[in-house]
Design a protein around this motif. Structure first.
Motif, PDB file in Angstrom:
ATOM      1  N   VAL A   1       0.607  -1.165   0.383  1.00 45.97           N
ATOM      2  CA  VAL A   1       0.063   0.074  -0.233  1.00 45.97           C
ATOM      3  C   VAL A   1       0.914   1.233  -0.218  1.00 45.97           C
ATOM      4  CG1 VAL A   1      -1.792   1.398   1.243  1.00 45.97           C
ATOM      5  CG2 VAL A   1      -2.483  -1.078   0.917  1.00 45.97           C
ATOM      6  N   THR A   2       1.904   0.997   0.928  1.00 37.86           N
ATOM      7  CA  THR A   2       2.838   2.133   0.832  1.00 37.86           C
ATOM      8  C   THR A   2       3.733   2.930  -0.515  1.00 37.86           C
ATOM      9  OG1 THR A   2       4.092   1.335   2.338  1.00 37.86           O
ATOM     10  CG2 THR A   2       2.881   2.871   3.498  1.00 37.86           C
TER      11      THR A   2
ATOM     12  N   GLY B   1       3.812   0.804  -2.814  1.00 40.60           N
ATOM     13  CA  GLY B   1       3.301   0.143  -4.305  1.00 40.60           C
ATOM     14  C   GLY B   1       2.630   1.136  -4.809  1.00 40.60           C
ATOM     15  N   GLU B   2       1.681   1.881  -4.390  1.00 39.55           N
ATOM     16  CA  GLU B   2       0.099   2.098  -4.357  1.00 39.55           C
ATOM     17  C   GLU B   2       0.616   3.860  -3.751  1.00 39.55           C
ATOM     18  OE1 GLU B   2      -2.468   0.668  -2.871  1.00 39.55           O
ATOM     19  OE2 GLU B   2      -1.732  -1.637  -3.522  1.00 39.55           O
ATOM     20  N   GLY B   3       1.892   4.171  -2.813  1.00 41.16           N
ATOM     21  CA  GLY B   3       1.496   5.915  -2.454  1.00 41.16           C
ATOM     22  C   GLY B   3       0.614   6.411  -1.463  1.00 41.16           C
ATOM     23  N   ARG B   4      -0.596   5.629  -1.072  1.00 39.96           N
ATOM     24  CA  ARG B   4      -0.970   6.009  -0.170  1.00 39.96           C
ATOM     25  C   ARG B   4       0.044   5.856   1.446  1.00 39.96           C
ATOM     26  NH1 ARG B   4      -4.981   1.054  -0.783  1.00 39.96           N
ATOM     27  NH2 ARG B   4      -5.186   2.067   0.822  1.00 39.96           N
ATOM     28  N   THR B   5      -0.488   6.743   2.398  1.00 39.62           N
ATOM     29  CA  THR B   5      -0.004   7.101   3.613  1.00 39.62           C
ATOM     30  C   THR B   5      -0.953   5.564   5.054  1.00 39.62           C
ATOM     31  OG1 THR B   5      -0.488   8.973   2.980  1.00 39.62           O
ATOM     32  CG2 THR B   5       0.128   8.438   5.147  1.00 39.62           C
ATOM     33  N   ILE B   6      -0.530   5.003   5.552  1.00 40.12           N
ATOM     34  CA  ILE B   6      -0.881   4.209   6.661  1.00 40.12           C
ATOM     35  C   ILE B   6      -0.088   5.191   7.937  1.00 40.12           C
ATOM     36  CG2 ILE B   6       0.012   2.642   7.819  1.00 40.12           C
ATOM     37  CD1 ILE B   6      -0.038   0.222   5.077  1.00 40.12           C
ATOM     38  N   LEU B   7      -0.747   4.761   8.899  1.00 36.82           N
ATOM     39  CA  LEU B   7      -0.327   5.011  10.424  1.00 36.82           C
ATOM     40  C   LEU B   7      -0.442   4.086  11.274  1.00 36.82           C
ATOM     41  CD1 LEU B   7      -1.023   8.073   9.483  1.00 36.82           C
ATOM     42  CD2 LEU B   7      -1.451   8.113  11.507  1.00 36.82           C
TER      43      LEU B   7
END
Length: 419
Positions: free
Chosen positions: A212-213, A215-221
């Motif tokens: 997700v972070t 490969g897809e460039g999304r943000t995770i907390l």
């Protein structure tokens, strides 16, 4: 690009039963607001220290938190129990509002804060997937496109048309995580609910969050006590301590700061009035110490002597003591117990328990004890977390001093045959 920004956010809670004795406080707040003055209860309250009773009815779960998170960052939020981690995630997820401060987000947020977050127990797994997607702002077409992928990842295909109230906790968290991770939100917030799943599923979840972070460039907390998982997944870290932001930076530096700030005293001695010693009406601790078996310093070769002296106030019970040793990566090294009294023959008075951790059992690193006193191994009389901490120093092997991997550093007698 900025994904999330927190400006001076604080969260205050009032202790006690909900709705009891709050009318006067509400009127007081209203009167101050009418006169254009600050809420009077923002000036009071104590830090969220769970080890003390405290004197105030108000507790600051978080106080003056500021940080920025960039798009594509994987941010690990760490800290001891009661530090405010889960409260922070609830504020960022908009489950509850901050008492003061503002939160700016850029994009849709998917949250997994506890098992079955957002699930309706009477609805089937299929219906809940669509419900969760709708709550996150997805269209039915978007959800349908991802549906087969979500079900395959969760591994609950056989039960997808069964009401989720009949799911086990593991099935709940599998489907809930699959929904949160696969639907196209810009920010994914995950509390340590992954502890419910088995080891294979946890590994699968970490792999998905990594995709997700990166490969897809999304943000995770991500909140977890598993330092290994945090270290592998996250590039940035936030360290909380009793509601305050203690440190923020890259993940490895944050973990090092966490370990440094968590170091506890290596011994506890109390010589005053026994009623004032650490404990409760059942148990009072007079001494708990760790020391080297040989030499002046605890290292891999010295071994560790553990001594506990306590006052028991519970007669005629089977009295047990449990020692749980953990590393500062929250890995349980051992969980062992002793019976100072058995067969309901305990007496009121002072007991001493001593034992040795042999040389070579512990590798170099920082460790701490959790201590529990019980009755019949079922009833907790008293317990304390993160009590006594100590560091095992490294030793030279040959002409080098390396930090070797692993929890143990055993000494083996090798039988070697040469040509």
């Amino acid at each position: 690009m900025l994904a999330l920004k927190a400006e001076n956010i604080s969260k205050q809670y009032r202790l006690g039963q909900v709705g009891t004795g709050t009318l006067s406080h509400d009127l007081n707040r209203f009167w101050h607001r009418v006169r254009g003055k600050e809420d009077p209860y923002l000036k009071i309250g104590e830090a969220n220290d769970r080890t003390t009773k405290g004197n105030s009815d108000y507790v600051w779960s978080l106080r003056d938190i500021n940080f920025e998170i960039q798009q594509g960052d994987a941010v690990g939020i760490i800290g001891r129990n009661g530090a405010g981690k889960s409260t922070l995630l609830k504020l960022l997820s908009k489950v509850t509002k901050p008492t003061t401060g503002t939160i700016h987000t850029n994009g849709r947020i998917a949250s997994l804060l506890e098992v079955g977050t957002g699930f309706h127990p009477e609805m089937t797994g299929r219906e809940n997937v669509y419900l969760n997607g709708a709550i996150l702002g997805m269209t039915r077409k978007e959800i349908t496109r991802k549906f087969d992928e979500i079900v395959a990842f969760s591994g609950v295909e056989r039960y997808i048309d069964t009401p989720v109230k009949r799911y086990s906790s593991g099935m709940y968290v599998r489907l809930a995580f699959a929904v949160a991770a696969h639907l196209e939100s810009e920010i994914l917030i995950v509390d340590e609910v992954l502890a419910v799943g088995d080891a294979d599923f946890q590994k699968k979840c970490l792999g998905k969050m990594n995709d997700v972070t990166k490969g897809e460039g999304r943000t995770i907390l991500f909140v977890s006590h598993n330092m290994t998982a945090i270290k592998e997944l996250c590039n940035k870290g936030i360290l909380l301590n009793q509601g305050s932001l203690l440190y923020q930076g890259n993940m490895l530096d944050t973990i090092i700061e966490y370990q440094r700030s968590s170091t506890t005293a290596t011994s506890y001695h109390y010589n005053g009035n026994i009623n004032e010693a650490l404990g409760n009406e059942n148990i009072k601790i007079k001494e708990f110490s760790v020391s080297p078996i040989k030499g002046e310093l605890i290292d891999i070769d010295s071994g560790v002597h553990v001594k506990l002296v306590f006052q028991n106030f519970c007669p005629d019970i089977t009295l047990d003591t449990t020692f749980e040793l953990r590393s500062y990566e929250e890995l349980v090294i051992f969980h062992v117990g002793a019976f100072p009294a058995s067969n309901n023959n305990s007496e009121i008075g002072e007991y001493t328990v001593e034992y040795d951790i042999p040389a070579g059992l512990l590798n170099a690193g920082n460790y701490y004890f959790k201590l529990y006193f019980g009755k019949d191994q079922t009833v907790l009389l008293y317990g304390i977390d993160n009590f006594i901490g100590f560091e095992v120093e490294n030793v030279k092997v040959g002409n080098k001093i390396h930090v070797y991997p692993g929890v143990t550093r055993p000494h083996f007698e090798y039988k070697i045959q040469t040509p």
